[in-house]
Scaffold this active site. Sequence first.
Site, PDB file in Angstrom:
ATOM      1  N   ASP A  99      -5.372   1.211  -3.154  1.00 49.48           N
ATOM      2  CA  ASP A  99      -4.062   1.860  -3.618  1.00 49.48           C
ATOM      3  C   ASP A  99      -2.819   0.827  -3.491  1.00 49.48           C
ATOM      4  O   ASP A  99      -2.524   0.111  -2.601  1.00 49.48           O
ATOM      5  CB  ASP A  99      -3.634   2.953  -2.490  1.00 49.48           C
ATOM      6  CG  ASP A  99      -2.347   3.934  -2.577  1.00 49.48           C
ATOM      7  OD1 ASP A  99      -1.902   3.671  -3.714  1.00 49.48           O
ATOM      8  OD2 ASP A  99      -2.026   4.423  -2.033  1.00 49.48           O
ATOM      9  N   SER A 110       0.571  11.714   1.315  1.00 46.40           N
ATOM     10  CA  SER A 110       1.567  11.099   0.246  1.00 46.40           C
ATOM     11  C   SER A 110       2.988  11.401   0.608  1.00 46.40           C
ATOM     12  O   SER A 110       3.405  11.249   1.784  1.00 46.40           O
ATOM     13  CB  SER A 110       1.122  11.346  -1.159  1.00 46.40           C
ATOM     14  OG  SER A 110       1.751  10.391  -2.190  1.00 46.40           O
ATOM     15  N   HIS A 118      -5.232   6.077  -4.029  1.00 49.64           N
ATOM     16  CA  HIS A 118      -4.171   7.096  -3.407  1.00 49.64           C
ATOM     17  C   HIS A 118      -4.960   8.388  -3.424  1.00 49.64           C
ATOM     18  O   HIS A 118      -5.184   8.904  -4.675  1.00 49.64           O
ATOM     19  CB  HIS A 118      -3.000   7.068  -4.334  1.00 49.64           C
ATOM     20  CG  HIS A 118      -1.856   7.617  -3.565  1.00 49.64           C
ATOM     21  ND1 HIS A 118      -1.215   7.069  -2.470  1.00 49.64           N
ATOM     22  CD2 HIS A 118      -0.952   8.724  -3.688  1.00 49.64           C
ATOM     23  CE1 HIS A 118      -0.360   7.864  -1.905  1.00 49.64           C
ATOM     24  NE2 HIS A 118      -0.051   8.860  -2.639  1.00 49.64           N
TER      25      HIS A 118
END
Length: 377
Positions: A319, A222, A351
């Site tokens: 995601d 991320s 995610h």
Amino acid sequence: MAIRSGAVICSVWAATQPWQRLAVDRRRRLLQQPYSSTTISTQMRSMIHSTSHKNGALQAAATEAELDDEVLLEAPAQFRIYKSGRMDRLNEPTLSPPGLDEATGVTSRDVVLDADTGVSVRLYLPKLRGPSSTKLPVVVFFHGGAFLIGSADDTAYHNYVNALAAAAGVLAVSVDYRLAPEHPLPAAYDDSWAALRWAASPQDGWIAEHGDLSRLFLAGDSAGANIVHDMLMRASSNSNNGHPRVEGAILLHPWFSGTTAVEGEPPAASKVTGMLWSYACPGAVGGADDPRMNPLAQGAPALEKLGCVRMLVAAGLADGLAARNRAYYDAVASSAWRGTAAWLGTEGEGHVFFLGKPGCDNAKQLMDRVVAFIAGA
């Protein structure tokens, strides 16, 4: 996890995460940011001052209180951001101390790199199975959390990096950088760069004795994968200026954004992630089209400058960031960069699912792919 913008909940940069993610010295605090996080906040403050002159301080105080209570963005059980710029961190920390993990044989320990800023790293040394002279690849890992939450000793990240060190047989360095809004970007980037250079020096005894710095890898999830990209742009593999030479980069569900949605991207995703970026980096030129957040933006540094030889980009195809992750991979693969890029999309997963569900088949397959990538496959 979902992110709430006004009355709408958007599954964007994060999905279901049952873990707790807070930085070591930023816990259980309500934060008042010293600057307005968005244009909306600035406009509303102007209205407050105007009201004060016209109708008195009492009404202005009431309006200020309403502004302070109006939610701009919310990630349930993670954080809540108000239009005033204040942020609540909502989760309680679940932390893991360093030491020997009996199940894997991995030993970890913490090293403070800068006593003034508190920037530190957690090192992971797997059980040595070969000759004592055999050295291990070094993986520098950057955690995610939208630059707002997360830490190296967060149990989810500790467990993941511990498992990675055991499975891949690597010496891992997990970076604990400073967080926004207390330390707006580029603090996290600068801290990460300092930690990378420290790991590549090598100043630490474990790295000097057991690390093979000719096989240096960067990895992150991320926002941590976003940091990986920034590190690669700083560490050009074609330069001879003493910057670390990186063999490979692993970008797990990277957090990128932009003012305009890419093909296949939910419109709300770019809007919400762009607002989060503006909160973490209020001075960004171009907002979400800042090259650090949008490497594909017009005027961004050419991808041929990426400072690594190999790259793996992974995404959860359920995601909201998957389309942008794929666009990034396609741009890298089709650029003049001389390295080789690989893509892994996981069907039906959101995610960073591998942190919340490390034992599921898809998480195991992703770990196997990461291990194979480090091994050169």
